[in-house]
Motif scaffolding. Structure first.
Motif, mmCIF file in Angstrom:
data_model
loop_
_atom_site.group_PDB
_atom_site.id
_atom_site.type_symbol
_atom_site.label_atom_id
_atom_site.label_comp_id
_atom_site.label_asym_id
_atom_site.label_seq_id
_atom_site.Cartn_x
_atom_site.Cartn_y
_atom_site.Cartn_z
ATOM 1 N N TRP A 52 0.774 -1.055 0.014
ATOM 2 C CA TRP A 52 -0.086 0.021 -0.085
ATOM 3 C C TRP A 52 0.897 1.238 -0.027
ATOM 4 N N GLU A 63 -6.473 9.829 -6.132
ATOM 5 C CA GLU A 63 -6.562 8.586 -6.056
ATOM 6 C C GLU A 63 -5.997 8.286 -4.656
ATOM 7 N N MET A 67 -12.233 6.937 -2.014
ATOM 8 C CA MET A 67 -13.115 5.928 -1.328
ATOM 9 C C MET A 67 -14.094 5.666 -2.023
ATOM 10 N N PRO A 68 -14.117 4.152 -2.487
ATOM 11 C CA PRO A 68 -13.402 2.990 -1.806
ATOM 12 C C PRO A 68 -12.014 3.165 -2.610
ATOM 13 N N PRO A 69 -10.759 2.632 -1.452
ATOM 14 C CA PRO A 69 -9.648 2.667 -2.005
ATOM 15 C C PRO A 69 -9.189 2.262 -3.375
ATOM 16 N N TRP A 71 -6.654 0.378 -5.646
ATOM 17 C CA TRP A 71 -5.760 -0.837 -5.380
ATOM 18 C C TRP A 71 -4.469 -0.465 -6.492
#
Length: 298
Positions: A52, A63, A67-69, A71
């Motif tokens: 992460w 980025e 939210m949501p993260p 990836w």
């Protein structure tokens, strides 16, 4: 499950033995499979924060806080690393970290080797009691020592100096304990034989004891380097001058009243952590070997 493991009735002795061996083999495979599965889950859990950190360092500001993260960013922002290095004098921070790490590591090795040898081989009044008291201090949380150490250095006028960053970390009871365990494992007969031949304590220490305990000394060195390099709380407290700060403290440059620039913070954090990760990957066998020979468990 019981029916699966039971030997079928009426089998000849040879086939019965083969059946039992097959059951034992399946149990062993199942056991190893569970162990490897648990280890894999643990490894993945430990690697997620590093993943992460690196991924966030390559994101855009939007980025990084989405939210949501996110990836995996759509476009890798390698320019974040250059921007992060320009946000603060990280060259000076790097030199400060190297200086503090090298000097404190050398100082701790000297005090650790001498103290461990004294407690392991030399006979003096109150040796066992003094060693027990020192070991007992390991139960005191390091945070409780911050204020006494700060007051002591302040009385000597050492606050906001390189000495304040180095002096409190020139000795470690934990390191003394690890090396003491290795020194104790060296037979006393070897020490007495050297004394009979006219060998001094100092020469016996550096010619015999240190080479025999090389793995433990290397392990202590690596742990000290990693701990000193990543130290944050103490350098933050005792330094007011921006040019005296170390790399972990310098990461505060990305946290302002307007918020935290997470993509730049993660880029700088990656550069700070990367040298220690590389060092550990190449020298991890010495850490394992040194700790295992010291008799520590868990």
């Amino acid at each position: 499950m019981k029916q699966v493991l039971e030997t079928p009735a009426g089998l000849p002795p040879a086939k019965r033995a083969s059946w039992l061996l097959a059951d034992a083999g399946m149990a062993d495979v199942l056991k190893k499979g569970l162990i490897y599965t648990a280890l894999s889950i643990g490894a993945i859990t430990m690697l997620i924060p590093f993943y992460w950190m690196v991924v966030t360092s390559l994101k855009t500001p939007a980025e990084a806080v989405a939210m949501p993260p996110v990836w995996m960013p759509d476009v890798l922002q390698f320019g974040n690393y250059g921007t992060a290095l320009e946000a603060a004098p990280f060259g000076q921070y790097f030199l400060n970290s190297v200086l503090v790490t090298v000097v404190s590591t050398i100082g701790e090795l000297v005090t650790t080797i001498l103290a461990a040898f004294a407690f392991a081989k030399m006979k003096f009044y109150g040796r066992s009691l003094l060693f027990t008291v020192l070991i007992a201090t390991m139960m005191v949380p390091g945070e409780l020592l911050i204020i006494p150490n700060f007051v002591t250095l302040s009385n000597f006028g050492l606050i906001n100096t390189y000495a304040a960053l180095i002096i409190p970390y020139l000795a470690s009871v934990f390191s003394v304990f690890i090396l003491h365990q290795n020194f104790v494992s060296v037979p006393d007969e070897l020490y007495y034989a050297a004394k009979v031949d006219g060998c001094s304590d100092f020469r016996f220490l550096w010619s015999v004891m240190v080479p025999l305990s090389k793995s433990a000394i290397v392990a202590i060195t690596i742990l000290k380097v990693i701990g000193s390099w990543n130290s944050f709380m103490w350098p933050l407290i005792v330094t007011n001058d921006r040019m005296l700060r170390t790399l972990p403290v310098g990461l505060q440059a990305f946290t302002t009243e307007a918020g935290t620039k997470y993509e730049l913070l993660m880029a700088a954090s990656t550069l700070v952590v990367l040298p220690m990760i590389i060092l550990y990957l190449f020298l991890q066998k010495y850490i394992i070997m040194g700790i295992s020979r010291s008799g520590l468990k868990g």
